[in-house]
Design a protein around this motif. Structure first.
Motif, PDB file in Angstrom:
ATOM      1  N   PRO A 169       0.790  -1.222   0.000  1.00 59.32           N
ATOM      2  CA  PRO A 169       0.000   0.000   0.000  1.00 59.32           C
ATOM      3  C   PRO A 169       0.830   1.283   0.000  1.00 59.32           C
ATOM      4  O   PRO A 169       0.383   2.291  -0.483  1.00 59.32           O
ATOM      5  N   ASP A 170       2.053   1.219   0.571  1.00 62.49           N
ATOM      6  CA  ASP A 170       2.869   2.431   0.587  1.00 62.49           C
ATOM      7  C   ASP A 170       3.802   2.510  -0.614  1.00 62.49           C
ATOM      8  O   ASP A 170       4.561   3.454  -0.754  1.00 62.49           O
ATOM      9  N   TYR A 218      -2.788  -5.093   4.991  1.00 63.60           N
ATOM     10  CA  TYR A 218      -3.481  -4.209   5.918  1.00 63.60           C
ATOM     11  C   TYR A 218      -3.541  -2.850   5.231  1.00 63.60           C
ATOM     12  O   TYR A 218      -2.523  -2.350   4.739  1.00 63.60           O
ATOM     13  N   PRO A 219      -4.725  -2.232   5.107  1.00 62.08           N
ATOM     14  CA  PRO A 219      -4.858  -1.036   4.258  1.00 62.08           C
ATOM     15  C   PRO A 219      -4.071   0.189   4.712  1.00 62.08           C
ATOM     16  O   PRO A 219      -3.757   1.043   3.894  1.00 62.08           O
ATOM     17  N   LEU A 220      -3.723   0.273   5.988  1.00 61.86           N
ATOM     18  CA  LEU A 220      -2.977   1.430   6.478  1.00 61.86           C
ATOM     19  C   LEU A 220      -1.488   1.123   6.600  1.00 61.86           C
ATOM     20  O   LEU A 220      -0.756   1.830   7.275  1.00 61.86           O
ATOM     21  N   ASN A 239       2.332   0.951   6.413  1.00 64.04           N
ATOM     22  CA  ASN A 239       3.371   1.938   6.146  1.00 64.04           C
ATOM     23  C   ASN A 239       4.689   1.320   6.596  1.00 64.04           C
ATOM     24  O   ASN A 239       4.857   1.008   7.773  1.00 64.04           O
ATOM     25  N   ASN A 246       6.380   2.185   9.806  1.00 61.54           N
ATOM     26  CA  ASN A 246       5.637   1.946  11.037  1.00 61.54           C
ATOM     27  C   ASN A 246       5.379   0.440  11.166  1.00 61.54           C
ATOM     28  O   ASN A 246       4.336  -0.055  10.732  1.00 61.54           O
ATOM     29  N   THR A 301       2.045  -1.644  11.570  1.00 64.32           N
ATOM     30  CA  THR A 301       1.059  -1.656  10.488  1.00 64.32           C
ATOM     31  C   THR A 301       1.443  -2.608   9.356  1.00 64.32           C
ATOM     32  O   THR A 301       0.662  -2.790   8.421  1.00 64.32           O
ATOM     33  N   CYS A 302       2.606  -3.217   9.432  1.00 66.25           N
ATOM     34  CA  CYS A 302       3.122  -4.055   8.344  1.00 66.25           C
ATOM     35  C   CYS A 302       2.667  -5.496   8.511  1.00 66.25           C
ATOM     36  O   CYS A 302       3.370  -6.336   9.088  1.00 66.25           O
ATOM     37  N   ASP A 315     -10.706   1.247   6.950  1.00 69.47           N
ATOM     38  CA  ASP A 315      -9.840   1.737   8.029  1.00 69.47           C
ATOM     39  C   ASP A 315      -9.092   0.595   8.729  1.00 69.47           C
ATOM     40  O   ASP A 315      -8.365   0.828   9.693  1.00 69.47           O
ATOM     41  N   GLY A 316      -9.242  -0.639   8.241  1.00 67.69           N
ATOM     42  CA  GLY A 316      -8.505  -1.782   8.779  1.00 67.69           C
ATOM     43  C   GLY A 316      -9.002  -2.298  10.094  1.00 67.69           C
ATOM     44  O   GLY A 316      -8.358  -3.150  10.700  1.00 67.69           O
ATOM     45  N   SER A 317     -10.174  -1.859  10.559  1.00 62.67           N
ATOM     46  CA  SER A 317     -10.666  -2.289  11.857  1.00 62.67           C
ATOM     47  C   SER A 317     -11.424  -3.613  11.812  1.00 62.67           C
ATOM     48  O   SER A 317     -11.669  -4.214  12.838  1.00 62.67           O
TER      49      SER A 317
END
Length: 134
Positions: free
Chosen positions: A1-2, A71-73, A75, A78, A81-82, A130-132
């Motif tokens: 995603p990034d 995972y959509p967020l 980065n 970070n 989030t990976c 939002d990945g929740s």
């Protein structure tokens, strides 16, 4: 995603592979609009980038991998989030895999059930925006 890595899977060995994207090619200093061609004896033109596997994961892949989803967020700078989801054919649970280690993240696995509470293999899995939720 990034945009810094690519996730793939091959059906030959059911291994999820993560590749770092190649570094940007520096702008050419040539004024010609025709791109240079590489000759074996010409070291002035860089060779194409060779993709190197940064991670190979077979975590939970006992059968054919049906799909995977970042995972959509995510980065890369970070690490928490990976992660990505992976799911296989058969009645194996959906796995949340850490993109740095290739291992199951925090023991998280998710099973899907049919109308009589039997575990079934999903046909498609994704995160909400939002990945929740999965």
């Amino acid at each position: 995603p990034d945009g810094l890595c690519v996730l793939t899977c091959t059906s030959v060995d059911n291994t999820l592979r993560l590749y770092n994207t190649p570094p940007p090619v520096p702008p050419s200093t040539s004024t010609s609009s025709v791109p240079p061609t590489r000759k074996d004896d010409d070291q002035s033109v860089p060779a194409p980038h060779e993709w190197q596997t940064a991670l190979a994961s077979t975590e939970g892949n006992m059968d054919t991998v049906r799909g995977y989803q970042w995972y959509p967020l995510m980065n890369s700078s970070n690490p928490p989030t990976c992660a990505f989801l992976s799911y296989t054919r058969g009645n194996a649970p959906i796995q949340l895999i850490d993109a740095y280690t290739g291992k199951l993240r925090g023991g998280y696995s998710y099973s899907s059930y049919d109308d009589v509470d039997a575990i079934v293999s999903p046909h498609c899995v994704t995160f909400n925006g939002d990945g929740s939720r999965i």
